[in-house]
Write a protein that holds these residues in place. Structure first.
Motif, mmCIF file in Angstrom:
data_model
loop_
_atom_site.group_PDB
_atom_site.id
_atom_site.type_symbol
_atom_site.label_atom_id
_atom_site.label_comp_id
_atom_site.label_asym_id
_atom_site.label_seq_id
_atom_site.Cartn_x
_atom_site.Cartn_y
_atom_site.Cartn_z
ATOM 1 N N VAL A 255 0.869 -1.175 0.000
ATOM 2 C CA VAL A 255 0.000 0.000 0.000
ATOM 3 C C VAL A 255 0.908 1.228 0.000
ATOM 4 O O VAL A 255 1.861 1.290 0.789
ATOM 5 C CB VAL A 255 -0.931 0.028 1.224
ATOM 6 N N GLU A 256 0.632 2.181 -0.886
ATOM 7 C CA GLU A 256 1.441 3.394 -0.931
ATOM 8 C C GLU A 256 0.568 4.605 -1.230
ATOM 9 O O GLU A 256 -0.476 4.499 -1.882
ATOM 10 C CB GLU A 256 2.570 3.275 -1.955
ATOM 11 N N THR A 257 1.008 5.734 -0.729
ATOM 12 C CA THR A 257 0.327 7.000 -0.962
ATOM 13 C C THR A 257 1.355 8.111 -0.872
ATOM 14 O O THR A 257 2.495 7.882 -0.457
ATOM 15 C CB THR A 257 -0.798 7.222 0.067
ATOM 16 N N GLY A 258 0.945 9.309 -1.261
ATOM 17 C CA GLY A 258 1.881 10.419 -1.225
ATOM 18 C C GLY A 258 1.399 11.596 -2.049
ATOM 19 O O GLY A 258 0.236 11.994 -1.981
ATOM 20 N N TYR A 259 2.304 12.099 -2.866
ATOM 21 C CA TYR A 259 2.059 13.314 -3.636
ATOM 22 C C TYR A 259 2.540 13.069 -5.066
ATOM 23 O O TYR A 259 3.614 12.495 -5.284
ATOM 24 C CB TYR A 259 2.822 14.475 -3.010
ATOM 25 N N THR A 260 1.735 13.480 -6.024
ATOM 26 C CA THR A 260 2.114 13.320 -7.416
ATOM 27 C C THR A 260 1.865 14.611 -8.185
ATOM 28 O O THR A 260 0.940 15.376 -7.854
ATOM 29 C CB THR A 260 1.337 12.160 -8.081
ATOM 30 N N TYR A 261 2.720 14.847 -9.171
ATOM 31 C CA TYR A 261 2.535 15.988 -10.068
ATOM 32 C C TYR A 261 2.382 15.446 -11.480
ATOM 33 O O TYR A 261 3.353 14.992 -12.094
ATOM 34 C CB TYR A 261 3.721 16.950 -9.997
ATOM 35 N N ALA A 262 1.159 15.458 -11.966
ATOM 36 C CA ALA A 262 0.842 14.942 -13.297
ATOM 37 C C ALA A 262 -0.343 15.735 -13.833
ATOM 38 O O ALA A 262 -1.505 15.348 -13.656
ATOM 39 C CB ALA A 262 0.513 13.448 -13.245
ATOM 40 N N PRO A 263 -0.094 16.886 -14.471
ATOM 41 C CA PRO A 263 -1.187 17.763 -14.901
ATOM 42 C C PRO A 263 -2.118 17.096 -15.908
ATOM 43 O O PRO A 263 -1.724 16.231 -16.693
ATOM 44 C CB PRO A 263 -0.443 18.953 -15.533
ATOM 45 N N ILE A 264 -3.374 17.521 -15.857
ATOM 46 C CA ILE A 264 -4.376 17.133 -16.845
ATOM 47 C C ILE A 264 -4.447 18.253 -17.881
ATOM 48 O O ILE A 264 -4.519 19.434 -17.524
ATOM 49 C CB ILE A 264 -5.741 16.909 -16.182
ATOM 50 N N HIS A 265 -4.398 17.879 -19.158
ATOM 51 C CA HIS A 265 -4.286 18.865 -20.236
ATOM 52 C C HIS A 265 -5.529 18.885 -21.118
ATOM 53 O O HIS A 265 -6.207 17.866 -21.300
ATOM 54 C CB HIS A 265 -3.066 18.558 -21.121
ATOM 55 N N LEU A 266 -5.786 20.085 -21.664
ATOM 56 C CA LEU A 266 -6.820 20.261 -22.685
ATOM 57 C C LEU A 266 -6.214 21.088 -23.808
ATOM 58 O O LEU A 266 -5.597 22.125 -23.561
ATOM 59 C CB LEU A 266 -8.044 20.953 -22.092
ATOM 60 N N ASN A 267 -6.397 20.612 -25.040
ATOM 61 C CA ASN A 267 -5.778 21.237 -26.208
ATOM 62 C C ASN A 267 -6.842 21.594 -27.240
ATOM 63 O O ASN A 267 -7.745 20.792 -27.529
ATOM 64 C CB ASN A 267 -4.743 20.286 -26.821
ATOM 65 N N ILE A 268 -6.722 22.811 -27.780
ATOM 66 C CA ILE A 268 -7.586 23.248 -28.881
ATOM 67 C C ILE A 268 -6.685 23.732 -30.014
ATOM 68 O O ILE A 268 -5.834 24.607 -29.800
ATOM 69 C CB ILE A 268 -8.535 24.386 -28.453
ATOM 70 N N THR A 269 -6.851 23.152 -31.194
ATOM 71 C CA THR A 269 -6.042 23.510 -32.362
ATOM 72 C C THR A 269 -6.977 24.013 -33.464
ATOM 73 O O THR A 269 -7.934 23.316 -33.845
ATOM 74 C CB THR A 269 -5.231 22.315 -32.875
#
Length: 304
Positions: free
Chosen positions: A120-134
């Protein structure tokens, strides 16, 4: 004279009798002499075969106790890449599009392992969610990128499903499943408004005025579910190295863009683009085991 001779005879007879009583022949009663034989034998320390046999006897009767890990505590650093995309419901005949984005991600985690089978593990993560318009614009398309705060709190459970050569430690394949709590924060909105013209081929040529208006918002909290597989290798008693591949599914919208399309001031059906974190992730992990609990494993031969 006769009396003197008789007296001397009696005295000599008495002395002979006393002499016979005092003298004892001890040769008959003496124990036989002890004969010590000098026998030389080989030094066992100089006999390798005998030393091996003695050592073998000792090991045969000495139990082969082993230490087995029951619980470990560790800190972990992960680094890799994450790919996520957006969902577009109406492109207005290709007037704009949305593409996936691949960016780096990392995590700092605390973990607990039970009997090298469950983690079992937990903590902190940095993984942005992105939205793109072209939006196509000749050779230089217009690209608008949005992302949330990028922070997340994961909770992950792992189960070992295979082992490598070192079955007594964490080496092997692990199946993982988990979920994130994602506080999206405020997006750096860059709302846009575009005006353009479309021409018809009829004569005389007429032009339609088109307008695109975009508004981007974020939800306060969303979530991400994941399923993955890891392969771990124990490099030393305190260091583990692993690689992972994970699939992510968004739970609720994280970022949303609403686009209004008008032609000659007539509003057309709206379009929306949403991003929730669905995508893939892969990377590496390095763990440091700072705490360990072990038990003495009893020998299999049943010796005490």
């Amino acid at each position: 004279m006769k009396h003197i001779s008789l007296l001397l005879f009696l005295l000599s007879l008495a002395s002979s009798v006393l002499a016979q009583e005092v003298v004892i022949d001890t040769n008959y009663y003496a124990p036989p002499p002890v004969v010590r034989k000098k026998v030389l034998t080989a030094d066992p320390d100089q006999n390798p075969d005998r030393r091996r046999s003695v050592n073998r006897q000792k090991t045969d009767y000495s139990p082969a106790y082993q230490l087995k890990e029951t619980q470990t505590w560790y800190v972990s650093l992960e680094g890799g890449f994450r790919t996520d995309g957006s969902l577009l419901n109406n492109s207005f005949d290709g007037l704009f599009s949305s593409s996936s984005t691949t960016k780096s991600a990392w995590s700092a985690l605390l973990g607990y392992t039970y009997r090298n089978s469950w983690t079992v593990e937990t903590g902190y993560t940095y993984a942005p969610i992105h939205l793109n318009i072209t939006i196509p614009n000749g050779s230089r398309p217009l690209i608008y990128n949005y992302q949330n705060s990028g922070y997340g709190i994961p909770l992950r459970i792992k189960r070992r499903i295979g082992s490598a050569s070192h079955a007594t430690n964490g080496t092997g394949f692990w199946l993982s499943a988990g979920a994130w709590l994602v506080p999206n924060g405020k997006v750096n909105t860059d709302d846009f408004r575009l005006v353009g013209y479309t021409y018809h081929n009829n004569r005389p040529r007429t032009a339609d005025t088109i307008r695109l208006d975009n508004t981007t918002t974020t939800k306060s909290i969303s979530g991400v579910a994941e399923l993955g597989i890891d392969y771990s290798v124990r490099l030393s008693s305190s260091i583990e190295f692993s690689t992972y591949v994970r699939k992510y599914w968004g739970l609720g919208e994280a970022i949303r863009s609403d686009i209004t399309y008008t032609v000659n001031s007539i509003v057309q059906p709206q379009s929306s683009i949403t991003a929730n974190g669905t995508g893939w992730g892969f990377g590496l992990s390095l763990r440091y085991i700072y705490g360990r609990q072990q038990e003495v494993k009893k020998p299999q031969n049943g010796h005490p």
